[in-house]
Design an enzyme around this catalytic site. Structure first.
Site, mmCIF file in Angstrom:
data_model
loop_
_atom_site.group_PDB
_atom_site.id
_atom_site.type_symbol
_atom_site.label_atom_id
_atom_site.label_comp_id
_atom_site.label_asym_id
_atom_site.label_seq_id
_atom_site.Cartn_x
_atom_site.Cartn_y
_atom_site.Cartn_z
ATOM 1 N N GLY A 138 -10.679 40.316 -14.506
ATOM 2 C CA GLY A 138 -11.407 39.058 -14.653
ATOM 3 C C GLY A 138 -12.463 38.899 -13.570
ATOM 4 O O GLY A 138 -12.687 39.797 -12.755
ATOM 5 N N THR A 189 -16.131 28.226 -8.687
ATOM 6 C CA THR A 189 -16.670 29.441 -8.065
ATOM 7 C C THR A 189 -17.566 30.140 -9.086
ATOM 8 O O THR A 189 -17.299 30.086 -10.286
ATOM 9 C CB THR A 189 -15.509 30.353 -7.619
ATOM 10 O OG1 THR A 189 -14.697 29.609 -6.704
ATOM 11 C CG2 THR A 189 -15.996 31.608 -6.925
ATOM 12 N N TYR A 230 10.478 29.259 -5.589
ATOM 13 C CA TYR A 230 10.833 30.638 -5.207
ATOM 14 C C TYR A 230 10.773 30.811 -3.694
ATOM 15 O O TYR A 230 11.540 31.583 -3.118
ATOM 16 C CB TYR A 230 9.915 31.657 -5.911
ATOM 17 C CG TYR A 230 10.542 32.196 -7.172
ATOM 18 C CD1 TYR A 230 10.767 31.360 -8.270
ATOM 19 C CD2 TYR A 230 10.935 33.526 -7.275
ATOM 20 C CE1 TYR A 230 11.357 31.843 -9.423
ATOM 21 C CE2 TYR A 230 11.531 34.011 -8.423
ATOM 22 C CZ TYR A 230 11.736 33.161 -9.496
ATOM 23 O OH TYR A 230 12.335 33.642 -10.639
ATOM 24 N N TYR A 246 -4.274 23.527 -19.071
ATOM 25 C CA TYR A 246 -4.610 24.296 -17.861
ATOM 26 C C TYR A 246 -4.062 23.581 -16.626
ATOM 27 O O TYR A 246 -3.377 24.178 -15.794
ATOM 28 C CB TYR A 246 -6.127 24.421 -17.766
ATOM 29 C CG TYR A 246 -6.632 25.280 -16.632
ATOM 30 C CD1 TYR A 246 -6.380 26.647 -16.605
ATOM 31 C CD2 TYR A 246 -7.396 24.735 -15.598
ATOM 32 C CE1 TYR A 246 -6.876 27.453 -15.581
ATOM 33 C CE2 TYR A 246 -7.901 25.524 -14.572
ATOM 34 C CZ TYR A 246 -7.630 26.887 -14.567
ATOM 35 O OH TYR A 246 -8.124 27.668 -13.553
ATOM 36 N N THR A 258 -9.846 37.423 -21.722
ATOM 37 C CA THR A 258 -11.106 36.907 -21.134
ATOM 38 C C THR A 258 -11.651 37.863 -20.080
ATOM 39 O O THR A 258 -12.822 37.775 -19.725
ATOM 40 C CB THR A 258 -10.932 35.494 -20.514
ATOM 41 O OG1 THR A 258 -9.941 35.556 -19.486
ATOM 42 C CG2 THR A 258 -10.530 34.470 -21.555
ATOM 43 N N ASP A 299 -4.232 43.345 -16.838
ATOM 44 C CA ASP A 299 -5.045 42.372 -17.582
ATOM 45 C C ASP A 299 -4.830 42.609 -19.066
ATOM 46 O O ASP A 299 -4.744 43.761 -19.489
ATOM 47 C CB ASP A 299 -6.538 42.554 -17.226
ATOM 48 C CG ASP A 299 -7.345 41.287 -17.430
ATOM 49 O OD1 ASP A 299 -7.385 40.805 -18.584
ATOM 50 O OD2 ASP A 299 -7.929 40.791 -16.460
ATOM 51 N N ARG A 341 -18.862 28.073 -18.583
ATOM 52 C CA ARG A 341 -18.934 27.238 -17.393
ATOM 53 C C ARG A 341 -20.390 26.937 -17.057
ATOM 54 O O ARG A 341 -21.305 27.625 -17.506
ATOM 55 C CB ARG A 341 -18.198 27.887 -16.231
ATOM 56 C CG ARG A 341 -16.715 27.574 -16.352
ATOM 57 C CD ARG A 341 -15.900 28.176 -15.274
ATOM 58 N NE ARG A 341 -15.688 29.582 -15.524
ATOM 59 C CZ ARG A 341 -14.777 30.301 -14.865
ATOM 60 N NH1 ARG A 341 -14.021 29.738 -13.957
ATOM 61 N NH2 ARG A 341 -14.619 31.582 -15.133
HETATM 62 N N1 UDP Z 1 -21.348 21.188 -17.978
HETATM 63 C C1 UDP Z 1 -22.610 20.892 -18.479
HETATM 64 N N2 UDP Z 1 -23.198 21.790 -19.314
HETATM 65 C C2 UDP Z 1 -22.628 22.973 -19.657
HETATM 66 C C3 UDP Z 1 -21.351 23.290 -19.142
HETATM 67 C C4 UDP Z 1 -20.732 22.363 -18.313
HETATM 68 O O1 UDP Z 1 -23.178 19.849 -18.185
HETATM 69 O O2 UDP Z 1 -23.260 23.727 -20.422
HETATM 70 C C5 UDP Z 1 -20.711 20.234 -17.053
HETATM 71 C C6 UDP Z 1 -19.275 19.865 -17.410
HETATM 72 O O3 UDP Z 1 -19.262 18.762 -18.281
HETATM 73 C C7 UDP Z 1 -18.720 19.532 -16.040
HETATM 74 C C8 UDP Z 1 -19.460 20.453 -15.094
HETATM 75 O O4 UDP Z 1 -20.632 20.862 -15.784
HETATM 76 O O5 UDP Z 1 -19.012 18.200 -15.693
HETATM 77 C C9 UDP Z 1 -18.676 21.687 -14.689
HETATM 78 O O6 UDP Z 1 -18.186 22.281 -15.857
HETATM 79 P P1 UDP Z 1 -17.456 23.685 -15.860
HETATM 80 O O7 UDP Z 1 -17.063 23.964 -17.262
HETATM 81 O O8 UDP Z 1 -18.293 24.690 -15.177
HETATM 82 O O9 UDP Z 1 -16.167 23.510 -14.948
HETATM 83 P P2 UDP Z 1 -15.114 22.316 -14.657
HETATM 84 O O10 UDP Z 1 -15.396 21.950 -13.261
HETATM 85 O O11 UDP Z 1 -15.377 21.161 -15.582
HETATM 86 O O12 UDP Z 1 -13.816 22.950 -14.879
#
Ligand code: UDP
Length: 310
Positions: A11, A176, A160, A146, A36, A32, A187
């Site tokens: 990953g 990150t 543990y 999650y 993903t 893995d 993301r």
């Molecule tokens: N986000 C966005 N546009 C995208 C993907 C994510 O505006 O195309 C926003 C999402 O709604 C969140 C933030 O960016 O507020 C971070 O999203 P991500 O999925 O990276 O990680 P999260 O911190 O939410 O787990």
């Protein structure tokens, strides 16, 4: 020299960790199931002495022959779109996978490190988030699969440690980014960079006033290795405390790429945290760690990666 098992070793974080540990002379067994993760993240390591890869789902029984000094459990879908698409696998790898890998660590007398997350704080009511904040998580919302799996994995790891004396570590990883994120990972940074490079509109969810604090992968990995080498059993936040709105991030990506893409607003996902920023006092004190790469520099390196990967 140590022999280290990394689940999720193909990953994003797992493969960078494998690089860092091999570079200091450790042996790495990466496990893995590639749902993903990607072989391309580790293909440069095939043939490296001390590196082995096994394709396996650690939600099922895990056994490794020979001595093991450390088990690092990084296997999990980790992007909201991934764990929304694979809710049951996400719950299983965080619960059964944690139990199985803790069992492996116990049997081998190995140190154990669980990759937990800032998501354990949910939509936080305390800002920035210190480790002693218990969080504000919706257990039955779409992100609950999650968040609750990771909260369970922390509880199991402490059990543990307390009941079996396993030498454990818990890291809470904040957002990150960097090379080896999948272009379709979903993301925000990978989405924005890929969209900007393709000349597509940047998809800002909601009004873009929600905040995140983004840590470049090299900084995160340095912190993870420092935590592994420490004797710290209580949770430690690892992330970059510089906080940005999503709209600021979109503008920065447009600036760095020189793209003429526009910004397009889309609905905010359910339970999307409104703000997030790590309190890294403990990481500073215990590990002497803090991030060095500022967001612009990290985005430049990430853009370079996506340009060359496309
Ligand atoms: N986000 C966005 N546009 C995208 C993907 C994510 O505006 O195309 C926003 C999402 O709604 C969140 C933030 O960016 O507020 C971070 O999203 P991500 O999925 O990276 O990680 P999260 O911190 O939410 O787990």
């Amino acid at each position: 020299m140590a022999r280290v098992v990394i689940t999720g070793g193909a990953g994003f974080l797992g493969s960078h960790l494998a690089d860092a540990l091999l570079a200091r002379g450790d042996h790495v067994l990466a496990i893995d199931n590639l749902i993903t993760g990607a072989r391309t993240n580790i293909e440069h390591l095939f043939g490296t002495p001390g590196f082995t890869f096994v394709e396996q789902d650690v939600s099922n029984f895990v056994w490794v022959a020979g001595d093991v000094d450390a088990v690092l459990h990084f296997a999990s879908p980790a992007s909201p779109i991934d764990y929304l698409e694979m809710p049951i696998q996400t719950l299983k790898v965080g619960s059964l996978g944690t139990h199985n890998t803790l069992g492996l660590a116990k049997a081998k007398g190995a140190t154990y490190l669980i990759a937990s997350t800032s998501e354990v704080y949910g939509d936080p009511l305390v800002h920035p988030q210190p480790e002693d904040y218990w969080g504000n998580v919706n257990p039955v919302g779409p992100r609950g699969v999650y968040d609750e799996a990771k909260r369970f994995s922390e509880a199991m790891t402490m059990a543990y440690h307390r009941a079996h004396g396993v030498d454990t570590r818990i890291v809470r990883i904040f957002n990150t980014y960097g090379p080896r994120m999948r272009p379709d990972d979903g993301r925000v940074i990978s989405n924005f960079v890929v969209q900007a490079l393709r000349g597509e509109s940047l998809t800002v969810y909601g009004d873009g006033s929600q905040t995140r604090s983004f840590c470049f992968v090299d900084d995160e990995i340095r912190g993870l290795v420092a935590l592994l080498d420490s004797g710290e059993h209580d949770p430690v936040n690892l992330g970059n405390p510089n906080e940005f709105t999503i709209l600021e991030l979109a503008e920065l990506v447009l600036d760095v790429t020189g793209s003429s893409s526009t910004i397009e607003h889309h609905p905010l996902p359910t339970d999307d945290p409104t703000q997030r920023k790590p309190d890294i006092t403990r990481a500073r004190q215990i590990l002497g760690w803090e991030p060095h790469v500022d967001l612009r520099t990290g985005i430049e390196k990430t853009v370079e990666y996506f340009r060359s990967a496309s």
